[in-house]
Design a protein around this motif. Structure first.
Motif, PDB file in Angstrom:
ATOM      1  N   LEU A   8       0.836  -1.206   0.000  1.00 37.94           N
ATOM      2  CA  LEU A   8       0.000   0.000   0.000  1.00 37.94           C
ATOM      3  C   LEU A   8       0.864   1.247   0.000  1.00 37.94           C
ATOM      4  O   LEU A   8       0.545   2.246  -0.645  1.00 37.94           O
ATOM      5  CB  LEU A   8      -0.932  -0.004   1.217  1.00 37.94           C
ATOM      6  N   ARG A   9       1.959   1.179   0.725  1.00 39.93           N
ATOM      7  CA  ARG A   9       2.887   2.312   0.734  1.00 39.93           C
ATOM      8  C   ARG A   9       3.534   2.469  -0.647  1.00 39.93           C
ATOM      9  O   ARG A   9       3.756   3.594  -1.114  1.00 39.93           O
ATOM     10  CB  ARG A   9       3.954   2.098   1.804  1.00 39.93           C
ATOM     11  N   ALA A  10       3.807   1.351  -1.320  1.00 42.29           N
ATOM     12  CA  ALA A  10       4.459   1.400  -2.631  1.00 42.29           C
ATOM     13  C   ALA A  10       3.574   2.056  -3.685  1.00 42.29           C
ATOM     14  O   ALA A  10       4.083   2.668  -4.631  1.00 42.29           O
ATOM     15  CB  ALA A  10       4.846  -0.011  -3.078  1.00 42.29           C
ATOM     16  N   VAL A  11       2.259   1.936  -3.531  1.00 39.14           N
ATOM     17  CA  VAL A  11       1.351   2.573  -4.494  1.00 39.14           C
ATOM     18  C   VAL A  11       0.885   3.936  -3.989  1.00 39.14           C
ATOM     19  O   VAL A  11      -0.126   4.472  -4.435  1.00 39.14           O
ATOM     20  CB  VAL A  11       0.144   1.662  -4.797  1.00 39.14           C
ATOM     21  N   ARG A  12       1.619   4.474  -3.039  1.00 34.57           N
ATOM     22  CA  ARG A  12       1.451   5.836  -2.550  1.00 34.57           C
ATOM     23  C   ARG A  12       0.085   6.101  -1.915  1.00 34.57           C
ATOM     24  O   ARG A  12      -0.553   7.124  -2.168  1.00 34.57           O
ATOM     25  CB  ARG A  12       1.732   6.844  -3.675  1.00 34.57           C
ATOM     26  N   ILE A  13      -0.345   5.170  -1.083  1.00 37.39           N
ATOM     27  CA  ILE A  13      -1.537   5.398  -0.278  1.00 37.39           C
ATOM     28  C   ILE A  13      -1.090   5.976   1.056  1.00 37.39           C
ATOM     29  O   ILE A  13      -0.311   5.346   1.779  1.00 37.39           O
ATOM     30  CB  ILE A  13      -2.328   4.097  -0.075  1.00 37.39           C
ATOM     31  N   PHE A  58     -12.398   3.948   1.444  1.00 34.97           N
ATOM     32  CA  PHE A  58     -11.415   4.462   0.495  1.00 34.97           C
ATOM     33  C   PHE A  58     -12.129   5.285  -0.575  1.00 34.97           C
ATOM     34  O   PHE A  58     -13.277   5.006  -0.930  1.00 34.97           O
ATOM     35  CB  PHE A  58     -10.664   3.317  -0.193  1.00 34.97           C
ATOM     36  N   SER A  59     -11.445   6.269  -1.106  1.00 30.95           N
ATOM     37  CA  SER A  59     -11.958   6.973  -2.283  1.00 30.95           C
ATOM     38  C   SER A  59     -11.757   6.087  -3.509  1.00 30.95           C
ATOM     39  O   SER A  59     -11.042   5.069  -3.460  1.00 30.95           O
ATOM     40  CB  SER A  59     -11.229   8.299  -2.466  1.00 30.95           C
ATOM     41  N   GLY A  60     -12.370   6.483  -4.645  1.00 28.65           N
ATOM     42  CA  GLY A  60     -12.253   5.668  -5.848  1.00 28.65           C
ATOM     43  C   GLY A  60     -10.822   5.507  -6.313  1.00 28.65           C
ATOM     44  O   GLY A  60     -10.381   4.407  -6.667  1.00 28.65           O
ATOM     45  N   GLY A  61     -10.063   6.604  -6.312  1.00 24.95           N
ATOM     46  CA  GLY A  61      -8.671   6.523  -6.748  1.00 24.95           C
ATOM     47  C   GLY A  61      -7.821   5.692  -5.813  1.00 24.95           C
ATOM     48  O   GLY A  61      -6.941   4.935  -6.254  1.00 24.95           O
ATOM     49  N   MET A  62      -8.062   5.798  -4.506  1.00 24.50           N
ATOM     50  CA  MET A  62      -7.298   5.007  -3.536  1.00 24.50           C
ATOM     51  C   MET A  62      -7.631   3.529  -3.680  1.00 24.50           C
ATOM     52  O   MET A  62      -6.750   2.670  -3.535  1.00 24.50           O
ATOM     53  CB  MET A  62      -7.588   5.500  -2.124  1.00 24.50           C
ATOM     54  N   VAL A  89      -5.941  -1.809  -5.515  1.00 29.94           N
ATOM     55  CA  VAL A  89      -6.048  -2.969  -6.403  1.00 29.94           C
ATOM     56  C   VAL A  89      -4.711  -3.241  -7.079  1.00 29.94           C
ATOM     57  O   VAL A  89      -4.278  -4.391  -7.213  1.00 29.94           O
ATOM     58  CB  VAL A  89      -7.156  -2.746  -7.453  1.00 29.94           C
ATOM     59  N   ILE A  90      -4.053  -2.193  -7.520  1.00 29.64           N
ATOM     60  CA  ILE A  90      -2.716  -2.356  -8.110  1.00 29.64           C
ATOM     61  C   ILE A  90      -1.756  -2.905  -7.064  1.00 29.64           C
ATOM     62  O   ILE A  90      -0.919  -3.768  -7.349  1.00 29.64           O
ATOM     63  CB  ILE A  90      -2.215  -1.014  -8.675  1.00 29.64           C
ATOM     64  N   GLY A  91      -1.873  -2.419  -5.831  1.00 26.07           N
ATOM     65  CA  GLY A  91      -1.044  -2.945  -4.748  1.00 26.07           C
ATOM     66  C   GLY A  91      -1.276  -4.416  -4.514  1.00 26.07           C
ATOM     67  O   GLY A  91      -0.342  -5.169  -4.207  1.00 26.07           O
ATOM     68  N   MET A  92      -2.523  -4.870  -4.662  1.00 34.01           N
ATOM     69  CA  MET A  92      -2.809  -6.298  -4.517  1.00 34.01           C
ATOM     70  C   MET A  92      -2.069  -7.094  -5.585  1.00 34.01           C
ATOM     71  O   MET A  92      -1.522  -8.168  -5.318  1.00 34.01           O
ATOM     72  CB  MET A  92      -4.315  -6.541  -4.622  1.00 34.01           C
ATOM     73  N   GLY A  93      -2.030  -6.547  -6.804  1.00 36.62           N
ATOM     74  CA  GLY A  93      -1.298  -7.235  -7.869  1.00 36.62           C
ATOM     75  C   GLY A  93       0.192  -7.292  -7.619  1.00 36.62           C
ATOM     76  O   GLY A  93       0.881  -8.201  -8.089  1.00 36.62           O
ATOM     77  N   LEU A  94       0.702  -6.325  -6.863  1.00 39.95           N
ATOM     78  CA  LEU A  94       2.136  -6.278  -6.568  1.00 39.95           C
ATOM     79  C   LEU A  94       2.512  -7.099  -5.348  1.00 39.95           C
ATOM     80  O   LEU A  94       3.677  -7.088  -4.941  1.00 39.95           O
ATOM     81  CB  LEU A  94       2.572  -4.827  -6.359  1.00 39.95           C
TER      82      LEU A  94
END
Length: 647
Positions: A442-447, A461-465, A470-475
């Motif tokens: 989550l930190r890596a995707v700048r949350i 969470f907001s839509g963008g977060m 979701v991208i963080g889950m893939g990582l």
């Protein structure tokens, strides 16, 4: 979930029906616990001088054939009646859950016969099924419990199947499957928590129904046997003398009605509290009959591949059953992705973009079928891998980013736990280390505040977060390919740019391949190395993104570019549009599918499908008249600065 339901429960409890239901259920349960130790002696005391006495101050409901007090016997019988009904309900719920989740646990092929059996069983009255099973299991309490439990299982299975059908297609279920989560874990962690409320309501109502059914079997002599007794047995014993001594049958009969009413009223009140009508929630959807897979109808040229190829797709066909037979919405798709390469897929709705991505992620299930000359990921043939190897490969090396970030997460679980599940399944980390890994991603995707955010639910969470999460889950693993299916459609322009920039940074940092699916040809042009243009289930053009504005040769690609508005266009002129509309996959005409909308079409276009032709520089175009395309006569298009552009 609790915080959401509690206010509704309190509101219902304040109503007369809710308060009455709770009071009745509480009274029944208190009697079941306290009556036997308090009044068993009085209930079992035999007094031959008081046989079949009427109601009196000494015996409020009279006595039975052995002079035993009927009132105390009714109170003491509460425990056995409720206990046996609870056991039957538990059996019915467990069996119903197993039958209802069979299509998800076993797959469509093996789950369909189970669903068919359930549909047949539901057609029979519950009491008839209970009598049938009672004959099989024999007379007595054990046989009656099994009979009633199994007789109530089909109704619970039907409800479970209907509820699962409502969420089985949600993105968070697909994400869990792509992450390699096993079917049992998907059911336990992602499905049941989201359908738990209506199942609890149904179980409460089942308890009342089971109590009435058990009383009926005991009344017929198939349930509780002497010297034990429940309300049904007491009702049967007192029926023969009902005209002489009515209280012997009336007292247990009233107890059965009141207890059954208590549980049913409580279930209805609970249904109102959670916003569910329990009387109609058990309507299921009919099972569909699978159709055979469609054989490939045409061939595509061999895909150029190399040692660094991450994904190779050759002659991909996807078939699904339609109202009038087999439909093939994806026909002969071929392409390849190299490590670190970004490939965009554009086209109108229904062109087969998302279905192609689902086939790559192995998310097309029966009755749909997927066939390809080659479907390889990381050098492994996805069509030949075992389910376990497939889950391991896709769970660690493939990341899916879906269109709607809200449906990409399980609403019943905290975000951190959902990300941690990937590490627990594939990296065999314990709970604490997996959660720490999730916080790091989550930190890596700048949350911001990842430790706090990991403990929150998706709706916080907001839509963008959510999309970044979701991208963080893939990582969570080490993805070699990210498949982003319309990842910015539900976001505003500012957040779109942030998400696309994040995908670009991830791709550059880890040399990850990106397959970006979008309706926006400008977004694809600005963020990808190559562009695949799809129409009616086929790739009609494959070219470099930098050449899109100047070298596009297919009339459909040119039409898409011309339809993009610009900031400098003449506002007095109408917007450019493509005439006509795309064909339904069930009604694709022969020849070139774009011919009815193409200004260059002739008889040859209507008769024969144009094959993809290489221009010698790596650009493939499937059109009979690329030599007639005059680029100087194209409608002027302008690059839109800002939306989705990475710099």
């Amino acid at each position: 979930m609790t915080s959401r339901v509690t206010p509704h429960v309190l509101r219902v409890l304040r109503t007369p029906v809710g308060a009455c239901a709770v009071a009745l259920v509480a009274a029944v349960l208190i009697l079941a616990v306290l009556a036997p130790p308090l009044w068993s002696v009085d209930a079992n005391a035999v007094d031959t001088s008081q046989i079949l006495q009427g109601a009196s101050t000494q015996h409020w409901m009279g006595t039975d054939r052995l002079g035993r007090d009927i009132f105390f016997r009714v109170l003491v019988a509460t425990r056995l009646s409720v206990q046996l009904a609870a056991l039957a309900t538990a059996i019915g719920v467990v069996a119903g859950l197993l039958l209802g989740t069979a299509p998800l646990l076993l797959g469509t092929r093996w789950g369909r016969p189970v669903t068919a059996v359930v549909n047949v069983a539901v057609a029979f009255p519950g009491l008839l099924l209970a009598l049938f099973f009672a004959v099989i299991f024999g007379v007595g309490s054990t046989g009656a419990v099994l009979a009633i439990g199994l007789a109530s299982a089909p109704g619970c299975a039907r409800l479970t199947h209907a509820l699962i059908s409502g969420i089985a297609g949600r993105d968070f279920i697909a994400a869990a499957r792509v992450a390699g989560v096993g079917r049992v874990r998907v059911v336990l962690r992602h499905v049941l928590p989201n359908i738990g409320e209506p199942l609890i309501v149904n179980a409460t109502i089942m308890a009342g129904t089971s109590l009435l059914a058990f009383a009926g079997l005991s009344f017929l002599g198939l349930g509780v046997q002497a010297p034990d007794y429940d309300w049904g047995r007491m009702l049967g014993d007192g029926l023969s003398a009902i005209y002489v001594h009515p209280f012997a049958a009336l007292a247990p009969g009233v107890a059965v009605v009141m207890a059954g009413l208590a549980f049913n009223l409580f279930g209805e009140a609970l249904a109102r509290a959670v916003g569910l009508d329990a009387r109609t929630a058990a309507v299921s959807r009919g099972a569909r009959t699978p159709l055979p897979a469609a054989p490939p109808s045409d061939k595509s040229p061999a895909v150029r591949s190399s040692s660094d190829t991450v994904l190779c797709v050759e002659n991909l066909h996807i078939s699904v059953p339609g109202p009038c037979g087999l439909v093939t919405p994806v026909r002969g798709v071929s392409f390849a992705l190299r490590r670190g390469e970004a490939v965009g897929v554009v086209g109108e709705s229904g062109s087969g973009k998302s279905l192609t991505a689902m086939a790559i992620a192995q998310l097309v299930e029966e009755p749909g079928s997927v066939s390809a000359d080659r479907l390889a990921f990381m050098g492994e043939d996805l069509q030949r891998l075992s389910p376990r190897s497939l889950r391991r490969l896709l769970g660690t090396s493939l990341a899916m980013v879906f269109q709607d970030p809200m449906t990409s997460f399980n609403p019943a679980q905290r975000v951190g736990r959902q990300l941690a599940e990937v590490a627990e399944v594939h990296q065999e980390l314990d709970r604490a280390k997996a959660l720490a890994r999730a916080v790091d991603r989550l930190r890596a995707v700048r949350i911001p505040g990842p430790e706090r955010r990991a403990g929150q639910y998706p709706h916080e969470f907001s839509g963008g977060m959510r999309q970044r999460a979701v991208i963080g889950m893939g990582l969570m693993g080490s993805p070699a390919l990210i498949v982003a299916d319309e990842p910015t459609t539900a976001l505003d322009m500012t957040v779109q740019r942030q998400v696309l920039r994040l995908l670009a940074e991830v791709r550059e940092a880890d040399d990850v391949a990106l397959l970006l699916i979008s309706h926006d040809i400008t977004v694809v042009e600005q963020n990808c190395d190559r562009v695949l243009v799809m129409y009616a289930g086929r790739i009609v053009e494959d070219l470099a993104a930098k050449d899109l504005r100047t070298q596009a040769r297919h009339p459909y690609t040119q039409a898409l570019l011309a339809a993009v508005p610009s900031m400098t266009m003449d506002r007095d002129q109408p917007l450019v549009s493509i005439p006509g509309s795309p064909f339904s996959p069930a009604d694709v005409p022969g020849g070139c599918a774009f011919a009815p909308r193409c200004p260059l079409a002739d008889e040859k276009c209507a008769d024969a499908v144009p094959p993809p032709v290489d221009d010698g520089h790596g650009q493939l175009t499937a059109c009979w008249h690329t030599d007639l395309t005059d680029r100087s006569d194209r409608p002027q298009t302008h690059r839109m600065q800002g939306v989705g552009e990475t710099q």
